[in-house]
Design an enzyme around this catalytic site. Structure first.
Site, PDB file in Angstrom:
ATOM      1  N   LYS A 107     -18.138 -16.107   4.231  1.00 55.70           N
ATOM      2  CA  LYS A 107     -19.566 -16.036   4.541  1.00 55.70           C
ATOM      3  C   LYS A 107     -20.424 -15.440   3.436  1.00 55.70           C
ATOM      4  CE  LYS A 107     -19.380 -16.320   9.431  1.00 55.70           C
ATOM      5  NZ  LYS A 107     -18.647 -15.586  10.434  1.00 55.70           N
ATOM      6  N   ARG A 133       0.821  -1.222   0.000  1.00 60.13           N
ATOM      7  CA  ARG A 133       0.000   0.000   0.000  1.00 60.13           C
ATOM      8  C   ARG A 133       0.856   1.273   0.000  1.00 60.13           C
ATOM      9  NH1 ARG A 133      -5.111  -1.423   3.969  1.00 60.13           N
ATOM     10  NH2 ARG A 133      -6.531  -1.999   2.299  1.00 60.13           N
ATOM     11  N   GLY A 180     -12.379  -3.906   1.760  1.00 61.66           N
ATOM     12  CA  GLY A 180     -13.760  -3.467   1.935  1.00 61.66           C
ATOM     13  C   GLY A 180     -14.195  -2.471   0.879  1.00 61.66           C
ATOM     14  N   GLY A 222      -8.027  -7.637  -0.150  1.00 64.23           N
ATOM     15  CA  GLY A 222      -8.218  -8.546   0.977  1.00 64.23           C
ATOM     16  C   GLY A 222      -7.486  -9.867   0.823  1.00 64.23           C
TER      17      GLY A 222
HETATM   18  N1  LIG Z   1     -14.409 -23.896   3.045  1.00 64.93           N
HETATM   19  C1  LIG Z   1     -14.069 -22.992   3.931  1.00 64.93           C
HETATM   20  N2  LIG Z   1     -14.388 -23.152   5.227  1.00 64.93           N
HETATM   21  C2  LIG Z   1     -14.035 -22.230   6.133  1.00 64.93           C
HETATM   22  N3  LIG Z   1     -13.368 -21.106   5.856  1.00 64.93           N
HETATM   23  C3  LIG Z   1     -13.036 -20.898   4.580  1.00 64.93           C
HETATM   24  C4  LIG Z   1     -13.373 -21.815   3.567  1.00 64.93           C
HETATM   25  N4  LIG Z   1     -12.912 -21.328   2.397  1.00 64.93           N
HETATM   26  C5  LIG Z   1     -12.301 -20.177   2.681  1.00 64.93           C
HETATM   27  N5  LIG Z   1     -12.370 -19.888   3.973  1.00 64.93           N
HETATM   28  C6  LIG Z   1     -11.765 -18.761   4.689  1.00 64.93           C
HETATM   29  O1  LIG Z   1     -12.341 -17.548   4.286  1.00 64.93           O
HETATM   30  C7  LIG Z   1     -11.470 -16.520   4.684  1.00 64.93           C
HETATM   31  C8  LIG Z   1     -11.624 -15.330   3.764  1.00 64.93           C
HETATM   32  O2  LIG Z   1     -12.924 -14.898   3.796  1.00 64.93           O
HETATM   33  P1  LIG Z   1     -13.336 -13.394   3.486  1.00 64.93           P
HETATM   34  O3  LIG Z   1     -14.795 -13.406   3.238  1.00 64.93           O
HETATM   35  O4  LIG Z   1     -12.796 -12.519   4.566  1.00 64.93           O
HETATM   36  O5  LIG Z   1     -12.525 -13.175   2.131  1.00 64.93           O
HETATM   37  P2  LIG Z   1     -12.106 -11.862   1.364  1.00 64.93           P
HETATM   38  O6  LIG Z   1     -13.318 -11.141   0.957  1.00 64.93           O
HETATM   39  O7  LIG Z   1     -11.116 -12.191   0.321  1.00 64.93           O
HETATM   40  O8  LIG Z   1     -11.290 -11.038   2.418  1.00 64.93           O
HETATM   41  P3  LIG Z   1     -11.399  -9.543   2.908  1.00 64.93           P
HETATM   42  O9  LIG Z   1     -12.635  -9.478   3.749  1.00 64.93           O
HETATM   43  O10 LIG Z   1     -10.133  -9.399   3.693  1.00 64.93           O
HETATM   44  O11 LIG Z   1     -11.467  -8.675   1.689  1.00 64.93           O
HETATM   45  C9  LIG Z   1     -10.091 -17.099   4.633  1.00 64.93           C
HETATM   46  O12 LIG Z   1      -9.484 -16.911   5.866  1.00 64.93           O
HETATM   47  C10 LIG Z   1     -10.313 -18.570   4.335  1.00 64.93           C
HETATM   48  O13 LIG Z   1      -9.537 -19.420   5.136  1.00 64.93           O
HETATM   49  O1  LIG Z   2      -7.640  -2.201   5.375  1.00 61.46           O
HETATM   50  C1  LIG Z   2      -8.631  -1.666   4.875  1.00 61.46           C
HETATM   51  O2  LIG Z   2      -9.512  -2.290   4.251  1.00 61.46           O
HETATM   52  C2  LIG Z   2      -8.732  -0.162   4.952  1.00 61.46           C
HETATM   53  O3  LIG Z   2      -7.528   0.407   5.359  1.00 61.46           O
HETATM   54  C3  LIG Z   2      -9.879   0.266   5.837  1.00 61.46           C
HETATM   55  O4  LIG Z   2      -9.661  -0.151   7.134  1.00 61.46           O
HETATM   56  P1  LIG Z   2     -10.888  -0.300   8.147  1.00 61.46           P
HETATM   57  O5  LIG Z   2     -11.676  -1.505   7.709  1.00 61.46           O
HETATM   58  O6  LIG Z   2     -10.305  -0.425   9.514  1.00 61.46           O
HETATM   59  O7  LIG Z   2     -11.740   0.950   8.009  1.00 61.46           O
END
Ligand SMILES: Nc1ncnc2c1ncn2[C@@H]1O[C@H](COP(=O)(O)OP(=O)(O)OP(=O)(O)O)[C@@H](O)[C@H]1O
Ligand SMILES: O=C(O)[C@H](O)COP(=O)(O)O
Length: 394
Positions: free
Chosen positions: A197, A36, A374, A351
């Site tokens: 989720k 970043r 996010g 993420g």
């Molecule tokens: N089948 C599964 N059962 C349980 N957990 C799982 C499974 N598949 C993936 N995950 C978990 O989901 C998590 C990621 O979920 P999340 O919804 O936060 O993803 P993301 O959108 O990429 O992340 P972020 O919210 O950081 O942008 C990971 O830690 C992973 O281990």
């Molecule tokens: O890491 C992020 O997604 C941004 O820096 C925003 O952080 P926050 O979810 O704590 O607002």
């Protein structure tokens, strides 16, 4: 873009309050991933070259309006100094008389990093007084913090009411890439949605079903869809209260003519650990006391095939528990297919998916990796980003 950019204004000799997203992973007081910081360099370097006096502001972590020693930006300032190859002054506060005195000392092209803006309770409340305090330090506001653009905070939104407010280059690039994908995509257009989720991805699935040709589902959220199709999921992640919603998504895909891909086979384990016993089963045969932690080989092959035939792919959320070696193959297969698909423009939605491609050493092969987790998700949901709305129109 319909918002003014840093190129649209004169910055020479002016004090520029530049909001960046330096919310980077830290361990033992050191920055462990400077992606970043590097992503904000083009704007910072431009401001320096143009002879602006550059004030940088960022949050780090979630200190909840209090000073948390571990969340000071000192290590970030050091890393930035190395990357910029020039001195970065760091203040221990983000506004006030002591900061004003430091700002006065700045010459053209000098860079100063303010303290973590979330040390002040007014930041997350978008407090008008705090926004004014920030604005009093500068002549111009530049927002380059795409990763925090979904937050209506004093340093991301409020401050823009008091100063000429424009976008930085990173902000512009993110909005351009993600905006083009959603409004004028090259086709076939495929979205891959994984992660833990359904509840976190409802908006994005719903919005993308109006736009994509193919929707691929994986990760923990797939099991709610598998259940919606009438199969048992054993101990896999399941959101009982989202089964009906999953059914409506499957229906909506049919109505819209979207090809909807769900796992046909999965890797199940008898324990949530690397040393668990595992087996590959079809989704009709998930044993009652096992849990699905990754997509199976047949699903991986189908997904890779769809990816390679796509012109544009947006990917948000891992296909399995990629942090554990035994369940990383599904996520790796998607990353590899994207890396191999030379004609496919790949957009990684920040993420965990961004962390995954980095982990597999494939980050350089992706067309665009968003710096927003996010923020990119909310953008893909079609939501307005307050940090963008607050900027001046062209
Ligand atoms: N089948 C599964 N059962 C349980 N957990 C799982 C499974 N598949 C993936 N995950 C978990 O989901 C998590 C990621 O979920 P999340 O919804 O936060 O993803 P993301 O959108 O990429 O992340 P972020 O919210 O950081 O942008 C990971 O830690 C992973 O281990
Ligand atoms: O890491 C992020 O997604 C941004 O820096 C925003 O952080 P926050 O979810 O704590 O607002």
């Amino acid at each position: 873009m319909h918002k003014k950019s840093v190129k649209d204004i004169e910055v020479k000799g002016k004090v520029v309050f530049c909001r960046v997203d330096f919310n980077v992973p830290m361990k033992d007081g050191n920055v462990t991933d400077d992606t970043r910081i590097r992503a904000a360099l083009p704007t910072i370097q431009y401001l320096v070259e143009q002879g602006a006096k550059v004030l940088l502001a960022s949050h780090l972590g979630r200190p909840k309006g209090q000073v948390v020693e571990d969340l000071r930006l000192n290590a970030v300032a050091e890393r930035l100094q190395e990357l910029l190859g020039k001195k970065v002054v760091k203040t221990d506060e983000a506004y006030g008389e002591a900061v004003k005195a430091e700002v006065k000392k700045l010459g053209e092209g000098d860079v100063l990093l303010l303290e973590n803006v979330r040390f002040y309770p007014g930041e997350e409340k978008n407090d008008a007084e705090l926004a004014k305090n920030f604005a009093e330090l500068a002549d111009v506001y530049v927002n380059d913090a795409f990763g925090a653009a979904h937050r209506a905070h004093a340093s991301t939104a409020g401050i823009a009411e008091h100063l000429p407010a424009v976008a930085g280059f990173l902000m512009e690039k993110e909005l351009e890439v993600l905006g083009k994908a959603l409004s004028d995509p090259d086709r076939p257009f495929t979205a891959i949605i994984g992660g833990a989720k359904v509840k976190d991805k409802i908006g994005v699935i719903d919005n993308l079903l109006d736009k994509v040709d193919n929707l691929i589902i994986g990760g923990g959220l797939a099991y709610t869809f598998i259940k919606a199709q009438g199969h048992e999921v054993g101990k896999s992640l399941l959101e009982e209260d989202k089964i009906e919603l999953a059914k409506t998504f499957i229906e909506k895909a049919k109505e819209k003519g979207v090809n909807f891909y769900m796992p046909v086979d999965v890797v199940v384990a008898d324990d949530f650990s690397n040393d668990a016993n595992t087996q590959v089963v079809s989704v009709e045969n998930i044993p009652s006391d096992w849990e699905g932690l990754d997509t199976g080989p047949k699903s991986r092959e189908t997904y890779a095939d769809v990816i390679k035939k796509s012109k544009l792919v947006i990917w948000n959320g891992p296909m399995g528990v990629f942090e554990l070696e035994s369940f990383a193959n599904g996520t790796k297969a998607v990353a590899e297919a994207l890396a191999e698909a030379a004609d496919t423009y790949s957009v990684i939605g920040g993420g965990d998916s961004a962390a995954a491609v980095e982990k597999f050493g494939l980050a350089k092969k992706m067309s665009h990796i968003s710096t927003g987790g996010g923020a990119s998700l909310e953008f893909m949901e079609g939501k307005e980003l307050p940090g963008v709305t607050a900027l001046n129109d062209k």
